[in-house]
Structures are given as structure tokens and as C-alpha cells.
Design an enzyme around this catalytic site. Structure first.
Site, PDB file in Angstrom:
ATOM      1  N   PHE A 127       0.860  -1.196   0.000  1.00 47.71           N
ATOM      2  CA  PHE A 127       0.000   0.000   0.000  1.00 47.71           C
ATOM      3  C   PHE A 127       0.887   1.233   0.000  1.00 47.71           C
ATOM      4  O   PHE A 127       1.741   1.394   0.874  1.00 47.71           O
ATOM      5  CB  PHE A 127      -0.937   0.042   1.214  1.00 47.71           C
ATOM      6  CG  PHE A 127      -1.905   1.198   1.115  1.00 47.71           C
ATOM      7  CD1 PHE A 127      -3.078   1.072   0.393  1.00 47.71           C
ATOM      8  CD2 PHE A 127      -1.604   2.427   1.687  1.00 47.71           C
ATOM      9  CE1 PHE A 127      -3.955   2.151   0.260  1.00 47.71           C
ATOM     10  CE2 PHE A 127      -2.480   3.511   1.553  1.00 47.71           C
ATOM     11  CZ  PHE A 127      -3.660   3.364   0.841  1.00 47.71           C
ATOM     12  N   ASP A 214       9.265   2.787   1.839  1.00 48.91           N
ATOM     13  CA  ASP A 214       8.072   3.492   2.291  1.00 48.91           C
ATOM     14  C   ASP A 214       7.957   3.255   3.793  1.00 48.91           C
ATOM     15  O   ASP A 214       7.504   2.202   4.246  1.00 48.91           O
ATOM     16  CB  ASP A 214       6.833   2.966   1.542  1.00 48.91           C
ATOM     17  CG  ASP A 214       5.554   3.670   1.991  1.00 48.91           C
ATOM     18  OD1 ASP A 214       5.543   4.233   3.097  1.00 48.91           O
ATOM     19  OD2 ASP A 214       4.568   3.617   1.233  1.00 48.91           O
ATOM     20  N   LYS A 243       2.437  10.280   8.300  1.00 48.65           N
ATOM     21  CA  LYS A 243       1.706   9.785   9.482  1.00 48.65           C
ATOM     22  C   LYS A 243       2.209  10.378  10.805  1.00 48.65           C
ATOM     23  O   LYS A 243       1.845  11.470  11.155  1.00 48.65           O
ATOM     24  CB  LYS A 243       1.746   8.266   9.483  1.00 48.65           C
ATOM     25  CG  LYS A 243       0.813   7.681   8.401  1.00 48.65           C
ATOM     26  CD  LYS A 243       0.442   6.264   8.701  1.00 48.65           C
ATOM     27  CE  LYS A 243      -0.443   5.622   7.666  1.00 48.65           C
ATOM     28  NZ  LYS A 243      -1.870   5.813   7.887  1.00 48.65           N
TER      29      LYS A 243
HETATM   30  C1  LIG Z   1       2.836   2.430   3.936  1.00 48.68           C
HETATM   31  C2  LIG Z   1       1.949   3.558   3.527  1.00 48.68           C
HETATM   32  N1  LIG Z   1       2.298   4.313   2.488  1.00 48.68           N
HETATM   33  C3  LIG Z   1       1.535   5.348   2.087  1.00 48.68           C
HETATM   34  C4  LIG Z   1       0.364   5.663   2.718  1.00 48.68           C
HETATM   35  C5  LIG Z   1      -0.468   6.822   2.233  1.00 48.68           C
HETATM   36  O1  LIG Z   1      -0.384   7.882   3.126  1.00 48.68           O
HETATM   37  P1  LIG Z   1      -1.478   9.063   3.077  1.00 48.68           P
HETATM   38  O2  LIG Z   1      -2.784   8.471   3.432  1.00 48.68           O
HETATM   39  O3  LIG Z   1      -0.970  10.070   4.068  1.00 48.68           O
HETATM   40  O4  LIG Z   1      -1.470   9.600   1.674  1.00 48.68           O
HETATM   41  C6  LIG Z   1      -0.040   4.886   3.808  1.00 48.68           C
HETATM   42  C7  LIG Z   1      -1.321   5.167   4.491  1.00 48.68           C
HETATM   43  O5  LIG Z   1      -1.911   4.316   5.113  1.00 48.68           O
HETATM   44  C8  LIG Z   1       0.773   3.815   4.225  1.00 48.68           C
HETATM   45  O6  LIG Z   1       0.421   3.026   5.261  1.00 48.68           O
END
Ligand SMILES: Cc1ncc(COP(=O)(O)O)c(C=O)c1O
Length: 393
Positions: A127, A214, A243
Site C-alpha cells: 500500500f 516506504d 503519518k
Molecule cells: C505504507 C503507507 N504508504 C503510504 C500511505 C499513504 O499515506 P497518506 O494516506 O498520508 O497519503 C499509507 C497510508 O496508510 C501507508 O500506510
């Protein structure tokens, strides 16, 4: 009818305020938050240091734009580089945006290597966000339904299997980067085998690919280190954060090491709000508070404690597939879809939890829970799980 687009299936509760791991709703009922706004409020709600920093900054200056210097942005960049060993930072407002920056850096790296159509390796279960490029990098086909055409240039392989990535090198000569979560959060709290990131690091070195992590969910202490890659003796070329960085104030960052540090230049990337004084003061207060209260050690202790209790109570229970944890990312995978447990936890126990990947109970508690709150959470989750499995049997 609500004036909001129905992008979320919300539970019928409105919270009005919070303190630490406690939340109160409009009726004055008290809840325990074991989700931290999906890994955001790691310091709990209304943390005094964060509140002080943002109220002080709000009274001075909110925004001037990135056309001028921003001292707190410089400071935050410096601090994150010192903590991570990376060299430069770009600030934005969310996780998806941080990943967009990473994806653009990978493209630049590919073009600099002379690749006409550079590819990024991504993973099953991944994700990375909801913008078009990050949605393409995300695995879940349901999230992509109706949004085509998506973005070109991604190759997907199984997660946790470095050999699958090694084999790609024989089939593709146009790979620019490997983009991976050190632990998959939305994918079901998937913890890869030990040494996985080191193996990916070696492959990236061998083939001149960027290793891009990520760390949006794993970063800023969630796994018991500042960044999850610090559990292994490696460094990425690019890392995305968001986050927990602002404990609820929207702020994202894309950091880069020497190989990638200068690939974005003036005019090649930007965002109006990114790294504004308010967001940067919040993030600096978050980092200072984690340091002052030695919370990384606390995350590791609490993780051990909760994991042991879950294992003791649930491991032998039929219907429990696996119990996984990396710091305070905790997943209990069941043999059945169990999304209804979220509402049950809320209504029966006044506890906020989550279910991800359909069948995995997920806890992302704040680092500041009291022992009493931890025990309450553990007991409630065990009781809910046992009750659910009994009914499902
Ligand atoms: C691993 C990871 N990458 C990217 C995102 C996307 O972040 P945002 O919702 O702040 O765009 C999330 C959100 O849950 C995530 O858990």
C-alpha cells in the site's frame, strides 16, 4: 444526506477531545485508542509539547511559501538526516505525496542511467497511497477499480522473497528502483524474513537500482527504532515518511541519500504548503518528545508484553492463523474475515482497533499508553477474538 463524498464507511461516533490514549465522544463517553488514528498520533492526543509548539507557531507565522527560507524546515531536515543517515529532505503534506516524490526520484535516476522507460519494482500486498502513481504501486485491485488508465512503469513481485527480485534482473534491463515497505501495514502487518532488506540492498547495489523504503507507517519510532531499516545494518537511497511525523498535523517527507540526494532540483518538484512553519514545529516537537521520554525503548517493551499475552492466550486457538508484531504494529490473523470486530470493539469495549486485509486484527497503539490501558486493550482484544472464533466455529 451527508454533504460528504462517501469515501469512508464511518462508525457512528464523533470524538470531541482526547488526552494520551483516551478519547471522549459527544456524550462524554470514554474510549481507549489502540489505533492512533492509523499510526499517526503515536504520542497520544493533545500531547502538551506538540500543543505548545503549534500554538506558539500559530501566533507567529503560518505560511510564507517555499520561495523564502523557513528556519524550522531547515532544522527538521537536518534532524531527520541525522537520525536516518540520509542527506537531503523534501517536505510535503501526506504519505501519498511523499511517495510521489520518491517515484519521481526513481524516474530521474532511471533517465540519468539512460533508460527510456524506467521501471520500479513493487510488491504483492503493498500500500503506497491513493494518487494515481501511488495507487498503481499499491497492490489491492479493488482500490484501483474504475480509475484506469493507471501509470506505466511498475513491475510487481511477491513480498518477502528477495529471490523473486533477483530473478527480475535477468528479465528486465530497465529497472531503476525497488520500492518497498519494511513491514506491510495495510497489507496485513506482514513482517518479512530477517535479512530481507539487506538482501534487497545488495541487489540494488549490484544493479545500480535505488532502494526506496516506504516508512510512512513504520517510521518515527513505530517499530522501536526511528526507522524500520535500522533493525538491519543498511541504509536506503530514498525513504518516505508522513503519518506520525506531525502527530496529527499533516506533514510528509521524502529523504534521499547521496546517490539520489540531488536528483530533484529547482523547478522539477514542489508543493505550496510543504514544510510550512506550523508543520515543521509540530514535527520537531514530536521528535524531541520521543527522545526526551525515551519512547523507542518503551515501544519495544510494550510490543514484547502485548505479543506474549496474545501468543499465550490465542496461539493455540483454532481459527488463529498467525500473530505478528514489529514494535507497536501488531497483527492477529484469523482464518475468517473479521471486519465486524472493529464496531464490536467500539460498542462493547469502547476500544478503537482496526481490521486490515480482511482478516487481520490490527493494533497501532500510541507509545504513551499506561500499563492499565495496555492491559485493558490486551484483555478486550483476547475476549473479542475468542468470542468471534467461538461464533464462527
Ligand atoms: C505504507 C503507507 N504508504 C503510504 C500511505 C499513504 O499515506 P497518506 O494516506 O498520508 O497519503 C499509507 C497510508 O496508510 C501507508 O500506510
Amino acid at each position: 444526506m451527508s454533504a460528504l463524498m462517501q469515501t469512508y464507511a464511518r462508525l457512528p461516533v464523533n470524538f470531541t477531545h482526547g488526552e494520551g490514549a483516551t478519547l471522549w465522544d459527544e456524550q462524554g463517553r470514554r474510549y481507549i485508542d489502540a489505533l492512533s488514528g492509523i499510526a499517526v498520533c503515536s504520542l497520544g492526543h493533545a500531547h502538551p509539547n506538540v500543543t505548545r509548539a503549534i500554538t506558539d507557531q500559530a501566533g507567529k507565522l503560518l505560511h510564507t511559501s517555499n520561495l523564502y527560507g523557513i528556519e524550522s524546515q531547515e532544522q527538521l531536515g537536518q534532524t531527520l538526516c541525522e537520525l536516518s543517515g540520509l542527506d537531503t529532505a523534501f517536505f510535503c503534506n501526506s504519505g501519498a505525496e511523499a511517495n510521489e516524490a520518491a517515484i519521481k526520484i526513481a524516474r530521474r535516476h532511471g533517465h540519468a542511467k539512460g533508460l527510456a522507460s524506467p521501471k520500479i519494482v513493487v510488491f504483492d500486498g503493498a500500500f503506497h497511497g491513493r494518487t494515481l502513481a501511488t495507487l498503481t504501486a499499491t497492490a489491492n485491485p479493488k482500490a484501483k477499480e474504475g480509475f484506469g488508465p493507471l501509470v506505466e512503469g511498475f513491475i510487481r513481485v511477491p513480498y518477502g522473497d528477495a529471490q523473486a527480485v533477483a530473478e527480475l534482473a535477468e528479465q528486465h534491463s530497465d529497472i531503476a528502483a525497488v520500492f518497498v515497505e519494511p513491514v506491510q501495514g495495510e497489507g496485513g502487518v506482514r513482517v518479512p524474513p530477517k535479512g530481507y532488506l539487506s538482501d534487497l540492498r545488495k541487489l540494488c547495489n549490484q544493479h545500480d537500482w535505488l532502494l526506496m523504503l516506504d516508512e510512512i507507517q513504520t517510521g518515527i519510532g513505530r517499530t522501536g527504532e526511528w526507522f524500520a531499516f535500522q533493525h538491519e545494518d543498511i541504509a536506503p537511497d530514498v525513504m518516505s515518511l508522513a503519518k506520525a511525523l506531525g502527530n496529527g498535523v499533516p506533514v510528509g517527507a521524502c529523504l534521499a541519500g547521496s546517490k539520489a540526494a540531488q536528483l530533484l532540483q529547482a523547478g522539477s518538484h514542489g508543493t505550496t504548503f510543504g514544510g510550512n512553519p506550523l508543520a515543521c514545529r509540530a514535527a520537531l516537537a514530536v521528535i524531541e518528545s520521543i527522545q526526551e521520554d525515551q519512547l523507542l525503548g518503551k515501544v519495544q517493551q510494550q510490543s514484547q508484553y502485548m505479543l506474549q499475552h496474545f501468543q499465550h492466550a490465542l496461539e493455540q486457538q483454532s481459527g488463529v492463523v498467525d500473530i505478528r508484531a514489529c514494535g507497536l504494529m501488531i497483527g492477529i490473523e484469523l482464518a475468517h474475515p473479521c471486519a465486524e470486530l472493529v464496531a464490536q470493539a467500539l460498542h462493547e469495549h469502547q476500544l478503537l482497533i482496526n481490521v486490515t486485509a480482511g482478516n487481520t486484527i490490527r493494533l497501532l497503539p500510541p507509545f504513551v499508553m499506561t500499563q492499565e490501558q495496555i492491559d485493558f486493550t490486551v484483555d478486550a482484544v483476547i475476549s473479542l477474538t475468542q468470542q468471534f472464533l467461538k461464533a464462527a466455529a
